[in-house]
Design a protein around this motif. Structure first.
Motif, PDB file in Angstrom:
ATOM      1  N   UNK A 109      29.085  80.171  17.609  1.00 35.44           N
ATOM      2  CA  UNK A 109      30.267  79.572  16.989  1.00 35.44           C
ATOM      3  C   UNK A 109      30.349  79.947  15.512  1.00 35.44           C
ATOM      4  N   UNK A 110      29.229  79.880  14.807  1.00 32.81           N
ATOM      5  CA  UNK A 110      29.230  80.219  13.383  1.00 32.81           C
ATOM      6  C   UNK A 110      29.527  81.694  13.182  1.00 32.81           C
ATOM      7  N   UNK A 111      28.975  82.546  14.043  1.00 25.42           N
ATOM      8  CA  UNK A 111      29.246  83.989  13.939  1.00 25.42           C
ATOM      9  C   UNK A 111      30.728  84.285  14.163  1.00 25.42           C
ATOM     10  N   UNK A 112      31.321  83.632  15.169  1.00 24.17           N
ATOM     11  CA  UNK A 112      32.749  83.829  15.445  1.00 24.17           C
ATOM     12  C   UNK A 112      33.572  83.338  14.265  1.00 24.17           C
ATOM     13  N   UNK A 113      33.215  82.163  13.711  1.00 22.59           N
ATOM     14  CA  UNK A 113      33.937  81.631  12.556  1.00 22.59           C
ATOM     15  C   UNK A 113      33.860  82.611  11.388  1.00 22.59           C
ATOM     16  N   UNK A 114      32.654  83.073  11.075  1.00 26.80           N
ATOM     17  CA  UNK A 114      32.478  83.996   9.942  1.00 26.80           C
ATOM     18  C   UNK A 114      33.289  85.274  10.141  1.00 26.80           C
ATOM     19  N   UNK A 115      33.308  85.781  11.368  1.00 21.75           N
ATOM     20  CA  UNK A 115      34.066  87.005  11.659  1.00 21.75           C
ATOM     21  C   UNK A 115      35.564  86.770  11.477  1.00 21.75           C
ATOM     22  N   UNK A 116      36.064  85.645  11.996  1.00 16.63           N
ATOM     23  CA  UNK A 116      37.490  85.337  11.844  1.00 16.63           C
ATOM     24  C   UNK A 116      37.859  85.086  10.382  1.00 16.63           C
ATOM     25  N   UNK A 117      36.984  84.402   9.667  1.00 20.96           N
ATOM     26  CA  UNK A 117      37.272  84.013   8.280  1.00 20.96           C
ATOM     27  C   UNK A 117      37.367  85.215   7.350  1.00 20.96           C
ATOM     28  N   UNK A 118      36.824  86.348   7.765  1.00 19.90           N
ATOM     29  CA  UNK A 118      36.941  87.545   6.920  1.00 19.90           C
ATOM     30  C   UNK A 118      38.384  88.024   6.830  1.00 19.90           C
ATOM     31  N   UNK A 119      39.194  87.744   7.868  1.00 23.97           N
ATOM     32  CA  UNK A 119      40.569  88.261   7.872  1.00 23.97           C
ATOM     33  C   UNK A 119      41.636  87.175   7.927  1.00 23.97           C
ATOM     34  N   UNK A 120      41.256  85.971   8.363  1.00 22.40           N
ATOM     35  CA  UNK A 120      42.243  84.899   8.518  1.00 22.40           C
ATOM     36  C   UNK A 120      41.716  83.607   7.890  1.00 22.40           C
ATOM     37  N   UNK A 121      42.619  82.771   7.364  1.00 23.85           N
ATOM     38  CA  UNK A 121      42.162  81.490   6.813  1.00 23.85           C
ATOM     39  C   UNK A 121      41.704  80.572   7.951  1.00 23.85           C
TER      40      UNK A 121
END
Length: 171
Positions: A109-121
């Motif tokens: 979950x944290x990895x997915x969040x970090x990956x998404x947060x690089x491009x989207x708020x």
């Protein structure tokens, strides 16, 4: 033997009362009441410095380069408004970083969040990743984006980014 610590002088070496070696470095500050010496040393990165804080109470074998004592200068004045701005910015950045860490979530979950947060708020709402305040990515797999429908196509855009980031992560 009493040692005079002058701002700007160079400490070649020394040994604390507990036997730890310190130095070399330039004397950046010295607090007489606590007997804490701050040495400024060249950092590992170019044009950077590291600070070493040393308790010099009962220190022994302190060697100060006498030739640098004449170049010693008074401590620089602190620009209080600038210091306060930097402190507030650092606190704001630390809060933002802390907000990006999910509580009681899996490493996936944290990895997915970090990956998404690089491009989207993104932000956390419990264990749910909320993207652009209108699309949710839920566990346990964190592989599907569902939207509220406020912005047409938002869920599809997030789903596309999510699938690309999951592929990049190898999950």
């Amino acid at each position: 033997m009493s040692v005079k610590y002058v701002h700007g002088a160079t400490v070649k070496s020394g040994k604390t009362s507990s036997g730890e070696n310190f130095g070399p470095g330039e004397i950046f500050a010295y607090d007489e009441s606590s007997q804490i010496l701050t040495l400024r040393k060249l950092g590992e990165l170019s044009n950077s410095y590291d600070l070493e804080f040393v308790n010099v109470k009962d220190a022994s074998e302190v060697v100060i380069d006498d030739s640098t004592k004449s170049d010693a200068k008074p401590c620089p004045n602190v620009d209080e408004p600038r210091r306060e701005r930097r402190f507030e910015n650092a606190c704001r950045a630390a809060r933002a970083m802390a907000d990006n860490v999910g509580e009681n979530v899996s490493a996936l979950a944290q990895d997915v969040f970090d990956a998404l947060a690089r491009t989207l708020p993104c932000r956390w709402n419990g264990d749910v990743i909320v993207v652009m305040d209108e699309v949710e990515v839920r566990g346990p797999k964190y592989d599907e984006a569902t939207g509220t429908g406020q912005t047409p196509g938002a869920a599809e855009r997030v789903a596309k980014v999510l699938s690309l980031e999951r592929a990049r992560l190898g999950v």
